[in-house]
Scaffold this active site. Structure first.
Site, short mmCIF file in Angstrom:
data_model
loop_
_atom_site.label_atom_id
_atom_site.label_comp_id
_atom_site.label_asym_id
_atom_site.label_seq_id
_atom_site.Cartn_x
_atom_site.Cartn_y
_atom_site.Cartn_z
CD GLU A 36 -2.79 -1.25 2.40
OE1 GLU A 36 -3.60 -0.32 2.62
OE2 GLU A 36 -2.67 -2.24 3.15
CB SER A 80 -5.54 -0.38 -0.26
OG SER A 80 -5.09 0.63 0.62
CE1 TYR A 100 -7.19 4.90 -1.18
CE2 TYR A 100 -7.05 2.68 -2.06
CZ TYR A 100 -7.09 3.54 -0.99
OH TYR A 100 -7.06 3.04 0.29
NE ARG A 117 -12.91 3.14 6.15
CZ ARG A 117 -11.86 2.84 5.38
NH1 ARG A 117 -10.96 3.75 5.08
NH2 ARG A 117 -11.71 1.61 4.90
CG ASP A 153 -14.43 -0.34 6.24
OD1 ASP A 153 -14.70 0.85 6.47
OD2 ASP A 153 -13.38 -0.71 5.69
CD GLU A 198 -10.99 -4.51 6.20
OE1 GLU A 198 -9.92 -3.88 6.12
OE2 GLU A 198 -11.29 -5.46 5.47
CG ASN A 226 -9.58 0.07 7.46
OD1 ASN A 226 -8.85 -0.56 6.72
ND2 ASN A 226 -10.91 -0.05 7.43
N GLY A 277 -7.18 5.38 4.72
CA GLY A 277 -6.75 6.24 3.63
C GLY A 277 -7.13 7.69 3.87
#
Length: 304
Positions: free
Chosen positions: A19, A149, A215, A254, A256, A268, A270, A274
Site C-alpha cells: 500500500e 486498500s 482511489y 475507520r 467498515d 474490519e 482500519n 486512507g
C-alpha cells in the site's frame, strides 16, 4: 488554532508495504493542511531512512500515515513508543488485532458482535476449496488476512472463481480471509477520539468497492449520512464504536460494515485509514463540520 500549537510534526509516509503508493497519496493530500497547523512539518519515508534518523529530528509528534504492513500491524507503533515518541493512532496491540482480520473476528464473536461466517485458508488445494464450499457456500469474499486498500481482494462465485481469487490473495499474504458473501449495503464510520463521524454508504457501479473505486474512479457514490431506514444508522454507529473499542483502538480509525436487512455485520477496523483526495474519513469530517486542518488537529490532539 495556531501553527505553534503542534510544534514539529513528522509525517510518516510511504514505507515498504503493497500500500506504499496509497500512503504517498495520503501524505501528499495531508501535507499542506498539516503545514497550516504545526510550527514545522517534516515528511519522512522509512523506505529510505531509519527510525533512528526520525528520532534525531526530535519531533513533538509523529503523524503515522503508513498504510498496511509495519505501519498498521503494530510494528511501527511499538518502535515509536520504544523511542519515546508521541504518535497518532492506536498502540501496538490494538493495531495488531485490527490488522489481523482473523483475530478481529475472534474478539467480535466473543463480544457478541455480528460478522460474516468465515475461515482462514493457507492454500488453494481441492481440500481447501471443498471446505470453503461446504462451510460458506458458493458465494464468498476473499482478501489477504492482513492486507488493505482492497488489494488482491474481491467477491468470488463458484469453484473456479474462488480458486483464482484465493490464489491471488495468497500471493500477497500467507493467509487469506474467506467470508460468506453478504448481500447488503456497505457503510463506514470514521472515529476520532470519542467522536463517531457520520456514516457513509458506498454505492459502486460495478458492485464492489475495489482499489479503482477507492482511489481512482469518480463514479463511486458516497451517501453521507447513509440514509438507512429506521434505527439502523444508530445501531450501526453503536456497533462500529463497540467493534473499535473491543480491539483497544484509540486516536482515530475507520470501521467498515455491511447492513443486510436488519442485520449489521462487521468487516474490519482500519487503524490508519486512507486520507487521499478520494478517502472517506475527510468526507465524513466535512459533513460533521470539520475541514481537513481541523480534522488533523483533532487527530494530533489524541496522539500518545
Amino acid at each position: 488554532m495556531t501553527a505553534s500549537a503542534h510544534g514539529r510534526v513528522v509525517l510518516l509516509e510511504g514505507g515498504v508495504s503493497p500500500e506504499r503508493e496509497v500512503s504517498l497519496q495520503s501524505g501528499a493530500n495531508l501535507a499542506p493542511a498539516l503545514a497550516e497547523i504545526c510550527a514545522e512539518l517534516v515528511r519522512f519515508d522509512p523506505q529510505d531512512r531509519s527510525l533512528q534518523e526520525l528520532a534525531a529530528l526530535k519531533p513533538d509528534c509523529v503523524f503515522n500515515i503508513l498504510h498496511g504492513g509495519p505501519g498498521e500491524n503494530g510494528e511501527i507503533s511499538a518502535a515509536l513508543a520504544a523511542l519515546g515518541l508521541r504518535a497518532t493512532g492506536s498502540g501496538a496491540r490494538a493495531s495488531m488485532l485490527a490488522m489481523d482480520k482473523r483475530l478481529s473476528k475472534l474478539v467480535w464473536e466473543d463480544e457478541g458482535l455480528g460478522t460474516p461466517q468465515w475461515l482462514v485458508a493457507t492454500d488453494a488445494t481441492d481440500a481447501t476449496l471443498d471446505s470453503i464450499q461446504l462451510d460458506l457456500g458458493d458465494a464468498v469474499f476473499i482478501k489477504p488476512n492482513s492486507g488493505g486498500s482492497s488489494i488482491s481482494a474481491g467477491p468470488a462465485r463458484g469453484r473456479q472463481e474462488i480458486a483464482a481469487r484465493l490464489a491471488a490473495a495468497l500471493a500477497d499474504d500467507p493467509e487469506a480471509m474467506v467470508e460468506q458473501l453478504i448481500e447488503g449495503v456497505e457503510v463506514t464510520y470514521g472515529i476520532v477520539g470519542d467522536r463517531v463521524l457520520p456514516g457513509i454508504r458506498i454505492e459502486v457501479p460495478q458492485g464492489f468497492y475495489d482499489y479503482e473505486a477507492k482511489y481512482v474512479s469518480d463514479d463511486t457514490r458516497f451517501i453521507c449520512p447513509p440514509e438507512l431506514p429506521g434505527d439502523l444508522d444508530a445501531r450501526a454507529r453503536a456497533a462500529a464504536q463497540r467493534a473499535y473499542a473491543s480491539l483497544g483502538c484509540r486516536g482515530w480509525g475507520r470501521v467498515d460494515l455491511i447492513v443486510s436487512g436488519q442485520d449489521i455485520q462487521l468487516l474490519e477496523v482500519n487503524t490508519v485509514p486512507g486520507m487521499t483526495s478520494h478517502s472517506l474519513v475527510p468526507l465524513a469530517a466535512r459533513k460533521d463540520g470539520m475541514e481537513l486542518p481541523a480534522l488533523l488537529a483533532a487527530i494530533l490532539k489524541e496522539a500518545a
